[in-house]
Design a protein around this motif. Structure first.
Motif, short mmCIF file in Angstrom:
data_model
loop_
_atom_site.label_atom_id
_atom_site.label_comp_id
_atom_site.label_asym_id
_atom_site.label_seq_id
_atom_site.Cartn_x
_atom_site.Cartn_y
_atom_site.Cartn_z
N PRO A 189 21.93 52.42 40.53
CA PRO A 189 22.76 53.61 40.27
C PRO A 189 22.31 54.36 39.02
N ALA A 190 22.78 55.58 38.91
CA ALA A 190 22.41 56.40 37.75
C ALA A 190 22.95 55.80 36.46
N ARG A 191 24.15 55.24 36.52
CA ARG A 191 24.78 54.66 35.33
C ARG A 191 25.07 53.18 35.56
N GLY A 192 25.07 52.42 34.48
CA GLY A 192 25.37 51.00 34.58
C GLY A 192 24.29 50.20 35.28
N HIS A 193 23.06 50.71 35.21
CA HIS A 193 21.94 50.06 35.90
C HIS A 193 21.24 49.08 34.96
N ASN A 194 21.06 47.85 35.43
CA ASN A 194 20.30 46.86 34.66
C ASN A 194 18.98 46.61 35.38
N PRO A 195 17.87 47.09 34.82
CA PRO A 195 16.58 46.97 35.52
C PRO A 195 16.14 45.52 35.73
N TYR A 196 16.62 44.62 34.87
CA TYR A 196 16.25 43.21 35.02
C TYR A 196 16.85 42.61 36.30
N GLN A 197 17.97 43.18 36.74
CA GLN A 197 18.65 42.66 37.92
C GLN A 197 18.36 43.47 39.18
N CYS A 198 17.61 44.54 39.03
CA CYS A 198 17.27 45.41 40.16
C CYS A 198 16.05 44.85 40.88
N ILE A 200 13.76 46.01 42.62
CA ILE A 200 12.51 46.78 42.56
C ILE A 200 12.15 47.14 41.12
N CYS A 201 13.11 47.62 40.34
CA CYS A 201 12.79 48.03 38.96
C CYS A 201 12.26 46.87 38.12
N ARG A 202 12.74 45.66 38.36
CA ARG A 202 12.28 44.54 37.54
C ARG A 202 10.79 44.25 37.76
N LYS A 203 10.26 44.75 38.87
CA LYS A 203 8.83 44.56 39.16
C LYS A 203 7.99 45.77 38.78
N ILE A 204 8.49 46.98 39.07
CA ILE A 204 7.65 48.17 38.89
C ILE A 204 8.35 49.28 38.11
N GLY A 205 9.48 48.97 37.47
CA GLY A 205 10.22 50.00 36.75
C GLY A 205 9.50 50.50 35.50
N ARG A 206 9.78 51.73 35.13
CA ARG A 206 9.22 52.30 33.90
C ARG A 206 9.62 51.46 32.69
N LYS A 207 8.73 51.39 31.72
CA LYS A 207 8.98 50.56 30.54
C LYS A 207 10.24 50.98 29.80
N GLU A 208 10.49 52.30 29.75
CA GLU A 208 11.65 52.75 28.97
C GLU A 208 12.98 52.30 29.56
N LEU A 209 12.98 51.91 30.84
CA LEU A 209 14.21 51.42 31.45
C LEU A 209 14.71 50.15 30.77
N PHE A 210 13.77 49.39 30.20
CA PHE A 210 14.11 48.07 29.66
C PHE A 210 14.48 48.11 28.18
N LYS A 211 14.35 49.30 27.57
CA LYS A 211 14.70 49.42 26.16
C LYS A 211 16.20 49.29 25.97
N ASN A 212 16.59 48.51 24.99
CA ASN A 212 18.00 48.34 24.62
C ASN A 212 18.86 47.78 25.75
N VAL A 213 18.23 47.06 26.69
CA VAL A 213 18.97 46.42 27.77
C VAL A 213 18.63 44.94 27.78
N ALA A 214 19.65 44.10 27.73
CA ALA A 214 19.43 42.66 27.78
C ALA A 214 19.38 42.21 29.24
N PRO A 215 18.61 41.16 29.54
CA PRO A 215 18.47 40.71 30.92
C PRO A 215 19.80 40.41 31.61
N HIS A 216 20.80 40.00 30.84
CA HIS A 216 22.05 39.58 31.48
C HIS A 216 23.22 40.50 31.14
N ASP A 217 22.93 41.73 30.71
CA ASP A 217 24.01 42.68 30.43
C ASP A 217 24.80 42.99 31.70
#
Length: 217
Positions: A189-198, A200-217
């Motif tokens: 989703p546009a908001r509340g998205h955790n790339p570590y749990q997505c 597809i994003c956890r494999k090929i997501g843009r690097k900036e998606l992971f900034k300031n996001v903890a794996p288990h947020d």
């Protein structure tokens, strides 16, 4: 991964998650789909599906629709938002279908995009979902995810559509664009998205998606 490898990963992941994808907007034929897609502009599919049964109970064909006044259409579709503009477009395009297309929805992008209230995305949805013509309608979900997956630069939806058509096989377009929409709603989703749990994003997501996001947020 190269972009082609990323595209292959996206397709295999989506096929596993969504082997079958129903068309989100309820409709009976090309005309009712056209009206439903027009109503979906800046409105959720859920809301459209609540409103269209009330509208189609009164008018399911262009001939029936022009018997209603613009004001009557507007009253019915008001919950979808932008009712004054949408009601005029529905009434006008219905008259044009009668006058120029024998009451039928035309099966060409050019003719569809000439109708009031019908842009390229709406025409693409109708061509794809009503007529089975290969198309890749880009909505906000697809635009967002193609950028997140580094498959497009996010410049605009026109560029996103070009990139999608270049990367994905044409025979996959009609199903794939729906798979991406469902995935965007459920996992990305546009908001509340955790790339570590997505998935597809956890494999090929843009690097900036992971900034300031903890794996288990």
């Amino acid at each position: 991964m190269t972009k082609k490898e990323k595209a292959a990963f996206v397709m295999s992941t989506l096929d596993a998650l969504y082997p079958e994808v129903p068309i989100p907007l309820q409709h009976q034929d090309a005309y009712t789909l056209l009206v439903a897609v027009l109503l979906s502009a800046q409105c959720t599919d859920v809301r459209v599906n609540q409103v269209t049964p009330l509208l189609f109970e009164r008018a399911r064909t262009p001939y029936e629709m022009v018997q209603l006044s613009v004001e009557e259409i507007e009253d019915i579709i008001r919950p979808c938002g932008l009712a004054p503009r949408k009601s005029k477009a529905i009434h006008q395009l219905s008259q044009i279908l009668i006058d120029q297309h024998k009451g039928q929805v035309p099966q060409s992008f050019e003719a569809l995009e000439a109708l009031p209230g019908v842009g390229h995305k709406t025409a693409s949805v109708v061509m794809s979902q009503a007529f089975g013509v290969p198309a890749f309608p880009v909505d906000t979900h697809i635009h967002r995810l193609m950028y997140r997956w580094t498959l497009s630069n996010g410049k605009n939806v026109v560029q996103t559509e070009k990139d999608a058509k270049r990367l994905f096989p044409q025979e996959r377009w009609n199903k794939l664009h729906l798979q991406i929409i469902y995935f965007g709603r459920e996992y990305c989703p546009a908001r509340g998205h955790n790339p570590y749990q997505c998935p597809i994003c956890r494999k090929i997501g843009r690097k900036e998606l992971f900034k300031n996001v903890a794996p288990h947020d």
